[in-house]
Scaffold this motif. Structure first.
Motif, mmCIF file in Angstrom:
data_model
loop_
_atom_site.group_PDB
_atom_site.id
_atom_site.type_symbol
_atom_site.label_atom_id
_atom_site.label_comp_id
_atom_site.label_asym_id
_atom_site.label_seq_id
_atom_site.Cartn_x
_atom_site.Cartn_y
_atom_site.Cartn_z
ATOM 1 N N ILE A 85 0.866 -1.176 0.000
ATOM 2 C CA ILE A 85 0.000 0.000 0.000
ATOM 3 C C ILE A 85 0.904 1.227 0.000
ATOM 4 O O ILE A 85 2.126 1.111 0.034
ATOM 5 C CB ILE A 85 -0.972 0.019 1.203
ATOM 6 C CG1 ILE A 85 -0.215 0.153 2.534
ATOM 7 C CG2 ILE A 85 -1.851 -1.230 1.210
ATOM 8 C CD1 ILE A 85 -1.116 0.381 3.750
ATOM 9 N N CYS A 86 0.308 2.401 -0.029
ATOM 10 C CA CYS A 86 1.053 3.644 0.164
ATOM 11 C C CYS A 86 0.084 4.683 0.684
ATOM 12 O O CYS A 86 -1.118 4.442 0.774
ATOM 13 C CB CYS A 86 1.739 4.091 -1.124
ATOM 14 S SG CYS A 86 0.611 4.690 -2.386
ATOM 15 N N VAL A 96 -5.867 2.982 -2.631
ATOM 16 C CA VAL A 96 -5.645 2.621 -1.228
ATOM 17 C C VAL A 96 -6.619 3.378 -0.337
ATOM 18 O O VAL A 96 -7.239 2.790 0.560
ATOM 19 C CB VAL A 96 -4.182 2.888 -0.806
ATOM 20 C CG1 VAL A 96 -3.998 2.696 0.700
ATOM 21 C CG2 VAL A 96 -3.227 1.983 -1.577
ATOM 22 N N ILE A 109 -8.931 1.387 2.402
ATOM 23 C CA ILE A 109 -8.205 1.264 3.659
ATOM 24 C C ILE A 109 -9.097 0.909 4.851
ATOM 25 O O ILE A 109 -8.690 0.121 5.717
ATOM 26 C CB ILE A 109 -7.315 2.507 3.948
ATOM 27 C CG1 ILE A 109 -6.291 2.200 5.047
ATOM 28 C CG2 ILE A 109 -8.156 3.728 4.286
ATOM 29 C CD1 ILE A 109 -5.273 1.158 4.678
ATOM 30 N N ALA A 158 1.677 -4.695 6.163
ATOM 31 C CA ALA A 158 1.571 -3.720 5.080
ATOM 32 C C ALA A 158 2.972 -3.191 4.779
ATOM 33 O O ALA A 158 3.779 -3.007 5.692
ATOM 34 C CB ALA A 158 0.647 -2.568 5.478
ATOM 35 N N SER A 210 5.143 -0.312 2.207
ATOM 36 C CA SER A 210 5.189 0.755 1.215
ATOM 37 C C SER A 210 6.575 0.747 0.585
ATOM 38 O O SER A 210 7.584 0.771 1.293
ATOM 39 C CB SER A 210 4.911 2.115 1.840
ATOM 40 O OG SER A 210 4.986 3.125 0.844
ATOM 41 N N TYR A 218 3.420 -1.505 9.461
ATOM 42 C CA TYR A 218 3.429 -0.781 8.195
ATOM 43 C C TYR A 218 4.893 -0.509 7.888
ATOM 44 O O TYR A 218 5.501 0.402 8.442
ATOM 45 C CB TYR A 218 2.612 0.507 8.323
ATOM 46 C CG TYR A 218 2.351 1.275 7.032
ATOM 47 C CD1 TYR A 218 2.573 0.714 5.774
ATOM 48 C CD2 TYR A 218 1.858 2.564 7.089
ATOM 49 C CE1 TYR A 218 2.324 1.435 4.615
ATOM 50 C CE2 TYR A 218 1.598 3.294 5.932
ATOM 51 C CZ TYR A 218 1.845 2.724 4.702
ATOM 52 O OH TYR A 218 1.597 3.432 3.550
ATOM 53 N N THR A 266 -0.584 -0.527 -5.930
ATOM 54 C CA THR A 266 -1.127 -0.347 -4.587
ATOM 55 C C THR A 266 -2.629 -0.138 -4.729
ATOM 56 O O THR A 266 -3.045 0.690 -5.541
ATOM 57 C CB THR A 266 -0.476 0.864 -3.883
ATOM 58 O OG1 THR A 266 -0.659 2.045 -4.666
ATOM 59 C CG2 THR A 266 0.994 0.630 -3.634
ATOM 60 N N PRO A 267 -3.416 -0.959 -4.037
ATOM 61 C CA PRO A 267 -3.016 -2.060 -3.164
ATOM 62 C C PRO A 267 -2.744 -3.347 -3.952
ATOM 63 O O PRO A 267 -3.329 -3.566 -5.009
ATOM 64 C CB PRO A 267 -4.234 -2.242 -2.259
ATOM 65 C CG PRO A 267 -5.395 -1.859 -3.136
ATOM 66 C CD PRO A 267 -4.877 -0.756 -4.020
#
Length: 184
Positions: free
Chosen positions: A45-46, A52, A56, A75, A77, A105, A122-123
């Motif tokens: 993700i970001c 995202v 989320i 998760a 990034s 994350y 992403t995702p």
């Protein structure tokens, strides 16, 4: 908003290990540190991607529903923070707080982890069984920003349920769709 599909890493692929810093705790973890007793969900993700942002809340609900059932939730990034400073680690911490992300994350500064998983967007979701073999990869559900389909998480939830309860998955698995990983 560039639309990129996931690469659909072959099922049965063994989870690539990593050593990445968690922006929530400042601890560094490996896949083995975070894997669940019944399986592990790894998602790329970001902070800035509208895809995202669209999913989320459902992702956090899935994490809350399944962690207690033995699924590890991770998760990551991997975006280039020089070109996309909104995805920098300090902003990841803020994004996690705003969205109640209380699972790791991780920041993949070198982008080696994204490359090892063949992450494309992403995702991007990868579900591994308790032997670290890829069981599911693909979309959360059919909902996309602006398409009018209600967010449900049905594809990913169905895959996690199948894994936990030893059921077969429906075919075909559909690729995820989102913003492309921002490569250096």
């Amino acid at each position: 908003m560039a639309r990129t599909e996931s690469t659909m890493l072959p099922l049965g692929t063994i989870a690539a290990d990593f050593y990445l810093k968690d922006t929530n705790s400042n601890d560094t973890f490996t896949f083995q540190d975070l894997k669940g007793s019944k399986g592990t969900l790894v998602m790329f993700i970001c902070n800035h991607c509208p895809f995202v942002h669209h999913v989320i809340q459902e992702v956090v609900m899935i994490a809350n529903d399944y962690r207690v059932q033995g699924i590890g939730i991770i998760a990551i990034s991997s975006n280039d923070i020089v070109k996309y400073p909104q995805d920098a680690p300090e902003n990841m911490t803020e994004f996690a707080m705003e969205n109640k992300i209380d699972f790791p994350y991780l920041y993949d500064e070198s982008q080696e982890t994204a490359k090892a998983y063949q992450a494309a967007c992403t995702p991007d979701f990868y579900l591994f069984d308790n032997q670290d073999k890829l069981f599911y990869r693909g979309q959360l559900d059919d909902s996309r920003p602006g398409n009018g389909i209600t967010l449900s998480g049905s594809d990913l939830r169905g895959a996690i349920d199948a894994l936990i309860y030893n059921r077969s998955l429906k075919d075909p698995q559909k690729p995820s769709l989102g913003c492309g990983i921002k490569w250096k």
